[in-house]
Design a protein around this motif. Sequence first.
Motif, PDB file in Angstrom:
ATOM      1  N   UNK A 131     -10.732  45.788  39.016  1.00 49.29           N
ATOM      2  CA  UNK A 131     -10.466  45.010  37.807  1.00 49.29           C
ATOM      3  C   UNK A 131     -11.224  45.600  36.618  1.00 49.29           C
ATOM      4  N   UNK A 132     -10.513  45.985  35.541  1.00 46.22           N
ATOM      5  CA  UNK A 132     -11.201  46.526  34.358  1.00 46.22           C
ATOM      6  C   UNK A 132     -12.211  45.528  33.799  1.00 46.22           C
ATOM      7  N   UNK A 133     -13.394  46.008  33.482  1.00 50.99           N
ATOM      8  CA  UNK A 133     -14.441  45.147  32.953  1.00 50.99           C
ATOM      9  C   UNK A 133     -15.351  44.573  34.018  1.00 50.99           C
ATOM     10  N   UNK A 134     -14.897  44.639  35.284  1.00 48.10           N
ATOM     11  CA  UNK A 134     -15.718  44.113  36.381  1.00 48.10           C
ATOM     12  C   UNK A 134     -15.956  45.150  37.472  1.00 48.10           C
ATOM     13  N   UNK A 135     -15.377  46.319  37.318  1.00 50.29           N
ATOM     14  CA  UNK A 135     -15.463  47.328  38.375  1.00 50.29           C
ATOM     15  C   UNK A 135     -16.896  47.797  38.630  1.00 50.29           C
ATOM     16  N   UNK A 136     -17.790  47.596  37.654  1.00 49.06           N
ATOM     17  CA  UNK A 136     -19.183  48.025  37.789  1.00 49.06           C
ATOM     18  C   UNK A 136     -20.038  46.979  38.498  1.00 49.06           C
ATOM     19  N   UNK A 137     -19.503  45.771  38.713  1.00 53.53           N
ATOM     20  CA  UNK A 137     -20.323  44.670  39.195  1.00 53.53           C
ATOM     21  C   UNK A 137     -20.847  44.912  40.613  1.00 53.53           C
ATOM     22  N   UNK A 138     -20.054  45.549  41.454  1.00 52.41           N
ATOM     23  CA  UNK A 138     -20.498  45.831  42.829  1.00 52.41           C
ATOM     24  C   UNK A 138     -21.736  46.728  42.807  1.00 52.41           C
ATOM     25  N   UNK A 139     -21.673  47.776  42.022  1.00 53.38           N
ATOM     26  CA  UNK A 139     -22.808  48.694  41.936  1.00 53.38           C
ATOM     27  C   UNK A 139     -24.032  47.986  41.354  1.00 53.38           C
ATOM     28  N   UNK A 140     -23.813  47.139  40.342  1.00 53.84           N
ATOM     29  CA  UNK A 140     -24.920  46.412  39.704  1.00 53.84           C
ATOM     30  C   UNK A 140     -25.634  45.509  40.697  1.00 53.84           C
ATOM     31  N   UNK A 141     -24.843  44.746  41.469  1.00 54.17           N
ATOM     32  CA  UNK A 141     -25.427  43.824  42.453  1.00 54.17           C
ATOM     33  C   UNK A 141     -26.140  44.597  43.563  1.00 54.17           C
ATOM     34  N   UNK A 142     -25.503  45.663  44.050  1.00 53.79           N
ATOM     35  CA  UNK A 142     -26.119  46.454  45.124  1.00 53.79           C
ATOM     36  C   UNK A 142     -27.441  47.068  44.671  1.00 53.79           C
ATOM     37  N   UNK A 143     -27.456  47.650  43.480  1.00 54.57           N
ATOM     38  CA  UNK A 143     -28.687  48.257  42.965  1.00 54.57           C
ATOM     39  C   UNK A 143     -29.769  47.209  42.731  1.00 54.57           C
ATOM     40  N   UNK A 144     -29.353  46.031  42.297  1.00 55.85           N
ATOM     41  CA  UNK A 144     -30.301  44.934  42.070  1.00 55.85           C
ATOM     42  C   UNK A 144     -30.953  44.510  43.385  1.00 55.85           C
ATOM     43  N   UNK A 145     -30.138  44.334  44.440  1.00 60.97           N
ATOM     44  CA  UNK A 145     -30.657  43.879  45.736  1.00 60.97           C
ATOM     45  C   UNK A 145     -31.552  44.933  46.378  1.00 60.97           C
ATOM     46  N   UNK A 146     -31.220  46.195  46.166  1.00 63.99           N
ATOM     47  CA  UNK A 146     -32.053  47.271  46.721  1.00 63.99           C
ATOM     48  C   UNK A 146     -33.381  47.367  45.969  1.00 63.99           C
ATOM     49  N   UNK A 147     -33.307  47.318  44.632  1.00 61.22           N
ATOM     50  CA  UNK A 147     -34.511  47.479  43.807  1.00 61.22           C
ATOM     51  C   UNK A 147     -35.492  46.324  43.996  1.00 61.22           C
ATOM     52  N   UNK A 148     -34.975  45.087  44.012  1.00 62.23           N
ATOM     53  CA  UNK A 148     -35.853  43.921  44.090  1.00 62.23           C
ATOM     54  C   UNK A 148     -36.020  43.381  45.505  1.00 62.23           C
ATOM     55  N   UNK A 149     -35.417  44.065  46.496  1.00 65.45           N
ATOM     56  CA  UNK A 149     -35.554  43.684  47.903  1.00 65.45           C
ATOM     57  C   UNK A 149     -35.199  42.208  48.102  1.00 65.45           C
ATOM     58  N   UNK A 150     -33.979  41.884  47.647  1.00 62.51           N
ATOM     59  CA  UNK A 150     -33.516  40.503  47.717  1.00 62.51           C
ATOM     60  C   UNK A 150     -32.074  40.465  48.201  1.00 62.51           C
ATOM     61  N   UNK A 151     -31.575  39.270  48.465  1.00 60.10           N
ATOM     62  CA  UNK A 151     -30.205  39.132  48.958  1.00 60.10           C
ATOM     63  C   UNK A 151     -29.624  37.810  48.498  1.00 60.10           C
ATOM     64  N   UNK A 152     -28.482  37.864  47.823  1.00 57.40           N
ATOM     65  CA  UNK A 152     -27.818  36.657  47.349  1.00 57.40           C
ATOM     66  C   UNK A 152     -28.542  36.016  46.172  1.00 57.40           C
ATOM     67  N   UNK A 153     -28.117  34.788  45.862  1.00 63.00           N
ATOM     68  CA  UNK A 153     -28.723  34.057  44.753  1.00 63.00           C
ATOM     69  C   UNK A 153     -30.014  33.370  45.232  1.00 63.00           C
ATOM     70  N   UNK A 154     -29.863  32.467  46.194  1.00 63.92           N
ATOM     71  CA  UNK A 154     -31.035  31.792  46.775  1.00 63.92           C
ATOM     72  C   UNK A 154     -31.418  32.364  48.128  1.00 63.92           C
ATOM     73  N   UNK A 155     -30.515  33.134  48.748  1.00 57.57           N
ATOM     74  CA  UNK A 155     -30.753  33.723  50.061  1.00 57.57           C
ATOM     75  C   UNK A 155     -29.492  34.384  50.581  1.00 57.57           C
ATOM     76  N   UNK A 156     -29.581  35.052  51.730  1.00 56.46           N
ATOM     77  CA  UNK A 156     -28.435  35.819  52.239  1.00 56.46           C
ATOM     78  C   UNK A 156     -27.230  34.947  52.581  1.00 56.46           C
TER      79      UNK A 156
END
Length: 354
Positions: free
Chosen positions: A146-171
């Motif tokens: 989807x145009x405008x959202x295609x980057x969201x997967x990479x953003x979330x994955x990089x966020x979870x890897x960098x901050x060592x977290x998963x999901x909003x409140x948990x996995x």
Amino acid sequence: MALLKVKFNQKKRVKLAQGLWLMNWFSVFAGIIVFSMGLFLKIELRKRSEVMDNSESHFVPNSLILMGILSCAFNGFAGKICYDSLDPAKFAKWKPLLKPYLALCFFFNILLFFVALICFLMRGSLESTLAQGLKNSMKFYRDTDTPGRCFMKKTIDMLQIEFKCCGNNGFKDWFEIQWISNRYLDFSSKEVKDRIKSNVDGRYLVDGVPFSCCNPSSPRPCIQYQVTNNSAHYSYDYQTEELNLWRRGCREALLHYYSSMMSSMGAIVLLVWLFEMVVMVGLRLLHTSLESIANPEDPECESEGWILENSLKDTLKSALENLKKIGKFNQVQADGEGAEGEEGGKTPAIATVS
């Protein structure tokens, strides 16, 4: 009785002016630090704006940037005044500006203190912004086409890897949304059909998480599918397997990151505020000690400096009386304008004789 009255001779006035000149340039440097902190915080917030709600505010970084600029301007100007105060001829041109300048410094310090407090009190607002933003972002994880959202997967994955977290409140948050794109689902498969039919919204929900939730410290290969099904994996209990997936939610991780950053910035701004208050008091003493010289032609004579000409109680009382006078004057002026309007509205009667 004057507040904090101090006696000065020529030598003490010169030392005070020189000390204030140096302190003002330290304050300029402190202003640059405050400006840099605001700029850094603004960049950090923009880097993760995709996972924040649209109501996310840049009030704190913008305030820090503004305070940094004003600090540099005010203290640079004060440094020039202190330098020129050593020469009576040069100082004469600054005399009319000193009282308004000190009043501006007073309001500036109030604002600076307010910004320092805001740095400590923004946690609640930031928490709601992150909670809603992350929730919305996770829904778009699958929209890689989807145009405008295609980057969201990479953003979330990089966020979870960098901050060592998963999901909003948990996995387990990933269990409640369809994070796998329909493009990669085999709709001819019975398992896929059954899963889609099993919920009202027709979504493909699994008890699995993206790969970025995996903890590389786990001694066994990461279990990211059928996470809660103990029988699907050998020697496995998801409730005690702490090293398999990141347990902390990204909301908590980001909140801790930004809160600790803003708390540190708030502490630094408070220190800058204390330093600015000392500079303002010193400048007031210099101003009054130079104004109270009995014989301007004799710079060697003694003088007195003070912060307030009267006691704090008398000063507040005088300020309130002045405000009342201004209020009464405005009321009288408004009544006078209203009376003039009424007289202008009346049309004189014209008598005619036939």
